[in-house]
Each structure stands twice: as C-alpha cells, then as structure tokens.
Write a protein that holds these residues in place. Sequence first.
Motif, PDB file in Angstrom:
ATOM      1  N   ASN A 130      33.446  -2.678   8.187  1.00  0.00           N
ATOM      2  CA  ASN A 130      34.889  -3.073   8.631  1.00  0.00           C
ATOM      3  C   ASN A 130      36.163  -1.423   8.322  1.00  0.00           C
ATOM      4  O   ASN A 130      37.244  -2.036   8.147  1.00  0.00           O
ATOM      5  CB  ASN A 130      35.690  -3.603   7.554  1.00  0.00           C
ATOM      6  CG  ASN A 130      35.446  -2.980   6.159  1.00  0.00           C
ATOM      7  OD1 ASN A 130      34.802  -1.986   5.217  1.00  0.00           O
ATOM      8  ND2 ASN A 130      35.245  -3.832   4.643  1.00  0.00           N
ATOM      9  N   GLY A 131      35.496  -0.378   8.694  1.00  0.00           N
ATOM     10  CA  GLY A 131      36.490   1.299   7.980  1.00  0.00           C
ATOM     11  C   GLY A 131      36.201   1.614   6.766  1.00  0.00           C
ATOM     12  O   GLY A 131      36.998   2.457   6.513  1.00  0.00           O
ATOM     13  N   GLU A 132      36.597   0.676   6.009  1.00  0.00           N
ATOM     14  CA  GLU A 132      36.706   1.185   4.751  1.00  0.00           C
ATOM     15  C   GLU A 132      35.437   1.939   3.778  1.00  0.00           C
ATOM     16  O   GLU A 132      34.269   1.797   4.880  1.00  0.00           O
ATOM     17  CB  GLU A 132      36.628  -0.048   3.753  1.00  0.00           C
ATOM     18  CG  GLU A 132      38.117  -1.111   3.794  1.00  0.00           C
ATOM     19  CD  GLU A 132      38.470  -2.257   2.326  1.00  0.00           C
ATOM     20  OE1 GLU A 132      37.520  -2.884   2.180  1.00  0.00           O
ATOM     21  OE2 GLU A 132      38.780  -2.979   2.562  1.00  0.00           O
ATOM     22  N   CYS A 133      35.699   2.735   3.103  1.00  0.00           N
ATOM     23  CA  CYS A 133      34.331   3.478   2.534  1.00  0.00           C
ATOM     24  C   CYS A 133      33.615   2.254   1.176  1.00  0.00           C
ATOM     25  O   CYS A 133      34.156   1.933   0.407  1.00  0.00           O
ATOM     26  CB  CYS A 133      35.181   5.063   2.095  1.00  0.00           C
ATOM     27  SG  CYS A 133      35.897   5.541   2.610  1.00  0.00           S
ATOM     28  N   SER A 134      32.056   2.990   1.340  1.00  0.00           N
ATOM     29  CA  SER A 134      31.736   2.989   0.553  1.00  0.00           C
ATOM     30  C   SER A 134      31.773   2.990  -0.602  1.00  0.00           C
ATOM     31  O   SER A 134      33.016   3.814  -1.188  1.00  0.00           O
ATOM     32  CB  SER A 134      29.849   2.465   1.003  1.00  0.00           C
ATOM     33  OG  SER A 134      29.697   3.776   0.899  1.00  0.00           O
ATOM     34  N   GLU A 135      31.184   2.933  -1.979  1.00  0.00           N
ATOM     35  CA  GLU A 135      31.123   4.186  -3.362  1.00  0.00           C
ATOM     36  C   GLU A 135      30.222   4.866  -3.839  1.00  0.00           C
ATOM     37  O   GLU A 135      28.761   4.497  -3.099  1.00  0.00           O
ATOM     38  CB  GLU A 135      30.914   2.365  -4.642  1.00  0.00           C
ATOM     39  CG  GLU A 135      31.052   2.852  -5.970  1.00  0.00           C
ATOM     40  CD  GLU A 135      32.771   2.651  -6.012  1.00  0.00           C
ATOM     41  OE1 GLU A 135      32.972   3.516  -6.958  1.00  0.00           O
ATOM     42  OE2 GLU A 135      33.193   2.046  -5.090  1.00  0.00           O
ATOM     43  N   PRO A 136      30.826   5.941  -3.835  1.00  0.00           N
ATOM     44  CA  PRO A 136      30.598   6.749  -3.661  1.00  0.00           C
ATOM     45  C   PRO A 136      29.415   7.248  -5.200  1.00  0.00           C
ATOM     46  O   PRO A 136      29.370   6.375  -5.958  1.00  0.00           O
ATOM     47  CB  PRO A 136      30.969   8.102  -4.108  1.00  0.00           C
ATOM     48  CG  PRO A 136      32.755   7.362  -4.118  1.00  0.00           C
ATOM     49  CD  PRO A 136      32.921   5.749  -3.902  1.00  0.00           C
ATOM     50  N   ARG A 137      28.542   8.285  -4.946  1.00  0.00           N
ATOM     51  CA  ARG A 137      27.700   7.411  -6.206  1.00  0.00           C
ATOM     52  C   ARG A 137      28.232   9.184  -7.540  1.00  0.00           C
ATOM     53  O   ARG A 137      28.068   9.298  -8.553  1.00  0.00           O
ATOM     54  CB  ARG A 137      26.176   8.010  -6.257  1.00  0.00           C
ATOM     55  CG  ARG A 137      25.841   9.492  -5.427  1.00  0.00           C
ATOM     56  CD  ARG A 137      24.731   9.576  -5.385  1.00  0.00           C
ATOM     57  NE  ARG A 137      23.972  10.790  -4.660  1.00  0.00           N
ATOM     58  CZ  ARG A 137      23.653  11.077  -3.200  1.00  0.00           C
ATOM     59  NH1 ARG A 137      23.972   9.353  -2.555  1.00  0.00           N
ATOM     60  NH2 ARG A 137      22.961  12.079  -2.872  1.00  0.00           N
ATOM     61  N   GLY A 138      29.076   9.738  -6.865  1.00  0.00           N
ATOM     62  CA  GLY A 138      29.929  11.367  -7.415  1.00  0.00           C
ATOM     63  C   GLY A 138      31.143  11.800  -6.706  1.00  0.00           C
ATOM     64  O   GLY A 138      31.200  11.324  -5.737  1.00  0.00           O
ATOM     65  N   TYR A 139      31.506  12.423  -7.061  1.00  0.00           N
ATOM     66  CA  TYR A 139      32.661  13.462  -6.752  1.00  0.00           C
ATOM     67  C   TYR A 139      32.264  15.236  -6.616  1.00  0.00           C
ATOM     68  O   TYR A 139      31.756  15.348  -7.762  1.00  0.00           O
ATOM     69  CB  TYR A 139      33.883  13.142  -7.109  1.00  0.00           C
ATOM     70  CG  TYR A 139      34.636  11.449  -6.980  1.00  0.00           C
ATOM     71  CD1 TYR A 139      35.305  11.699  -5.734  1.00  0.00           C
ATOM     72  CD2 TYR A 139      34.097  10.509  -7.876  1.00  0.00           C
ATOM     73  CE1 TYR A 139      35.642  10.305  -5.318  1.00  0.00           C
ATOM     74  CE2 TYR A 139      33.732   9.682  -7.037  1.00  0.00           C
ATOM     75  CZ  TYR A 139      35.317   9.391  -6.073  1.00  0.00           C
ATOM     76  OH  TYR A 139      35.500   7.829  -5.360  1.00  0.00           O
ATOM     77  N   VAL A 140      32.863  15.124  -5.794  1.00  0.00           N
ATOM     78  CA  VAL A 140      32.629  17.210  -6.369  1.00  0.00           C
ATOM     79  C   VAL A 140      34.146  16.653  -6.656  1.00  0.00           C
ATOM     80  O   VAL A 140      35.322  17.485  -5.788  1.00  0.00           O
ATOM     81  CB  VAL A 140      32.809  18.120  -4.271  1.00  0.00           C
ATOM     82  CG1 VAL A 140      32.912  19.548  -5.009  1.00  0.00           C
ATOM     83  CG2 VAL A 140      31.219  17.629  -4.047  1.00  0.00           C
ATOM     84  N   LYS A 141      34.986  17.550  -8.162  1.00  0.00           N
ATOM     85  CA  LYS A 141      35.869  17.242  -8.379  1.00  0.00           C
ATOM     86  C   LYS A 141      36.842  18.717  -7.722  1.00  0.00           C
ATOM     87  O   LYS A 141      36.294  19.862  -7.867  1.00  0.00           O
ATOM     88  CB  LYS A 141      35.947  17.432 -10.263  1.00  0.00           C
ATOM     89  CG  LYS A 141      34.849  15.831 -11.013  1.00  0.00           C
ATOM     90  CD  LYS A 141      36.013  15.191 -10.573  1.00  0.00           C
ATOM     91  CE  LYS A 141      34.996  14.247 -11.283  1.00  0.00           C
ATOM     92  NZ  LYS A 141      35.531  12.425 -11.644  1.00  0.00           N
ATOM     93  N   ALA A 142      38.080  18.242  -7.636  1.00  0.00           N
ATOM     94  CA  ALA A 142      39.487  19.080  -7.202  1.00  0.00           C
ATOM     95  C   ALA A 142      39.444  19.990  -8.207  1.00  0.00           C
ATOM     96  O   ALA A 142      39.577  20.545  -9.410  1.00  0.00           O
ATOM     97  CB  ALA A 142      40.216  17.899  -7.330  1.00  0.00           C
ATOM     98  N   GLY A 143      39.537  20.616  -7.516  1.00  0.00           N
ATOM     99  CA  GLY A 143      40.238  22.193  -8.823  1.00  0.00           C
ATOM    100  C   GLY A 143      40.320  24.203  -7.451  1.00  0.00           C
ATOM    101  O   GLY A 143      39.272  23.799  -6.534  1.00  0.00           O
TER     102      GLY A 143
END
Length: 551
Positions: free
Chosen positions: A327-340
């Motif tokens: 449907n064009g949306e994003c699935s739930e990620p298992r984590g993030y590369v945090k901004a900084g």
Amino acid sequence: MRGGSGTRRARLNARRRRRNERYGRFLGLTALGTLLPGSGLIAAGKRRLGTFILFLLGFALVIALAVVALVPQSELASYAGDRQMLFVIGAGLAITAVIWLAIAIGSHRSLEPDGLPPGRRLGGALVVIVAASLVVSPMAVGSRYAFTQRDLIGAISGGHSNTTPDIDEADPWADKPRLNVLFLGGDAGEGREGLRPDTQIVASIDTETGATTMISLPRNLGNVPFPEGTPLHDIYPDGFTGEGDELEWMLNAVYRNVPEAHPEIFEGVENKGADANKWAVEGALGIDIDYFMLVDLAGFQSVVEALGGITLDVPRDIPIGNKTLPNGECSEPRGYVKAGENRHLDGAEALWFARSRCPGDDYERMARQRCVMDAIVAKADPTTLVSRYQKLASTAGEIITTDVPEGMFPALISLMLKVKDGSLKSLTLDRDFFASMGTTSSDPDYDALHERIDEILSTDSSKSTPDEDDTAPDDTTEAGEQASTDAASGDQPESDAVDESSQYVPASDEADEDSDGSDAGSEDESGGSSEDDDEGEEADPDQPVDAGEVC
C-alpha cells in the motif's frame, strides 16, 4: 691478615667490574651487530666478513634510494598490481629477514665471552631478539602483505568474457582516451531469487588527466537497447522488452534474466550476468564498457567492520529492517540508526544507513550512500590500512568480482593515482534528467541520451573542472547544494532533482521490497518532476557537478 683480606677483596671487586664492563660491551656490540649487520663481526675480529656484509648492506640501500628517487611514483604504485613483482618483493623480504637474523645470531655467538653463566647468556639472547624484532618483524609483515596482495589480485582477476576489450597491456592507454568501468552492487541474500544489481554506476575516466565522471543509472531503466553487432541485438532488436511482468524487463533484470534465457551466448563466460549487463549499459549510454566490478552488498558490512566502523553525520533517524508495503506505507522497523553529528557506525548500522529507502526514495538513498563512501575514504588512512590490511584484503577477495585481466592491474593502479588528483564529477540519470529530455526512465529517447552523454564526456575530456561559461545552465550545482542542506536538516526533498552519487556503494533493499518492485516504478508514475520544483529555481539536472558539492 686484615691487609691481605682487603687486598683480595679489592682484586675480586676489580675483576667483577671488568667482567661487568665486558658483559656490558658484549650486550652493546650484540645490539649494534643485530641492527647493523657486519659491525658485530668486525668487533669480534672477523673484519673481512664483517666489512663485506656492511658493503653489501650499503650497496643495497643505495640501490633502494635510487629506485625511490628515479622511478616515477605511478610505476612504483603499479607494482602493487603486478603479481610477479609482488612475488619478488615478498620472497626478497622473507629471504632478507632470514639472512639478517642469521647474521645477528652469528654476531652474538662470536661476541659472547666464554664462561658466561646461564642468566647472562639469556640476557644476551634477549638483546638479539629485541633488536632483531625492530628490523626483521617489519620485513616479515611486508612479505606477508605482498603475498596477500598477490593472492587478492589472483582471486578477483577476471576469466573469459565476451565483452573485455583487446588492450596492449604494455601500453594500455596509447589508443584509449577514456576507460569506462561499470560498478554493480546487488544482494543475493535470503528470500531473493538470484542477484539483481540495483546500483549501477559507470566511471568514465580520462586516461590522460584522470578526470572522472560518474554516471548513475536508474535500476528501472526500460526498453534498454543492446549495441548493434552483438548477439543480444539480434535477439532484442527493439530493446530489452517482452510480455509479462514489466519488472522482468528493466535494467536490473538483465543480469539474471538474459543469461537464463539465452545460455548459448555465454558459454564459457565466467560471469554471464555481468557480460549481459555490460552490453545493456553500452546500449543505454552509447559508450563502450570496458570492465565491470561487482560488490556483494552482504560484504559491504564486512568492509566497514574491517575498518573498525566509520564516523559521519546522520541527518535523521534511519529505519533498520523495514520495507515498503504494497500500500506504499513502511513496515515497522526493528530499530533505528539514530540521528546525530559525528556518529560512529558499526558495519550493520552503516549498511542500513546506505540501503534504507522507506521512507524516502532511491535518490535520497543515493545521497546517503555517497556520505558513507566519503566516511570510508576518510577512515581508510595509511595507518588504518596497514594495521587492518589482512582483514580488508580477505574481505575484498570474498565480495568483489571483476573481469579485469590480471595483467591490467598494474596499469589500473597507476591510473588511480591520476584519478585521485583529477577532477571528479557526478551525473545521476534521475526523473528530472529524463523529464528535461521530454521522456521518462521507463521509455527514454536513447538516441538523445547517447548525444547527451557524448557531449558531457567530450566536455569533461577537454577540461578537468566545471566552467561557469558552459552553454548548459549551471544551476544543477545549486540543486545539489540544496539537496545537501535538506539532508542535513532532516527534510526529505519531494523532488528527485539531486545529483548525489559520485562514488560507488553497493546498494539494495530488503528482498521483498526489491523482488515485488513495490517502489521500483515510482519514478515513472509521475513522468517528471514533482510540483514542488515550481516553487524554487528551475533545476537543469542534465549537467554533471563536482562530487565535493554533493555531501
């Protein structure tokens, strides 16, 4: 009695002092004889042999200095690609180390006083070991690196191919003003059927000046023609197209589908998919593709790990492990590369920083890939390369495939020195590029594209830096700078008029995302630029820009 006892004690103390002095002299001469072969033998009375060894050492040093001073730097660098020369260097260092150590031991034995107690004999041996390690250990490491480099070239050098040019290895650039190398990056991981190189970048190098233009091709380029005179042109006279799922007829499908459909054309070819892909890119751009280099995405993580991680600015939280849903949306990620700012990323984090697309698109991802490559180049300083060379070489041998012949590596390494000092420009064939030509990436005007590429490369051959007086508008640079500003602030540019990728990074997405093509055709749905382009200055994306202005 007292006088006699005192005299005897004095004689014993004097004798002990003389022995200590002799032992100290022995240790000093042993160290000198180890560091400077021949000097210890001269001190031990073996003057002729010691003098002869010193003469040989001095002569070898003079020859080495003369080679460094007189042989051009490019030729010295080319030895790193010459397997025969690497064998000579590796074997020479190993033999020299053994002879050096043998002379050090011989000098030690000749200098050692008779009747030394075990403890003092052990002390002399330790002096030899410590002093020898200062000289012999670097030779041993250098020998090991030379043989490792030799094995690496043997492992990645190409086999039989239908597409490699016939070049005189003795003078390879005599009749070749430009060298065109196709860099491919793909992922053949779990859940994927075969390999699809979603990253395809051509490095077009001026062999005289080293000026380089990087041309990034979209993975969903459609109706790709094959050059006349090739067997694939006879099979696909109207371009790579056919019935069924259109995702199976895009540029990134050539690698897998064409050899499967026509195996007879690629009999005996070591990398059939790359041969077919080279022909496709030749037909798309109207230029000869001399060689390819394929990097497996899974190995990209190993390269970063081998470097000990990389440091870069992360403009926003980058999802890990998600994908684009139907449907064009994003699935739930298992984590993030945090901004900084100045974030230190390990291999897994760097991999997802480079490959994550949702939210975002191919072009925003390409900008992050460029930043990753800049960070890798910054981390790959001489100290890091030397200290981690074994692991890096081992990783490279496992993830890199190429059709470059073994005999061409010396010339290529020498050419890389020119590339390092030459100008580097980047051109991304994005949706705005094709829109400026009145087409889309799914159905380009290839004749017009050939003319545009020829014009760009001809201009780049005549000058190494951009000229403000070019006939083509020069506001592409502004678009690149705006893209960098948007990335730094974490904003997502709705327009894809970004000229980001001037360095190669293997790139791919999760198997489901790439296989089902949920976003592969997103460029073509719009048929051109987004409406937001009208709010600012109109960008002309069909001019390459300096690579340094991208990230």
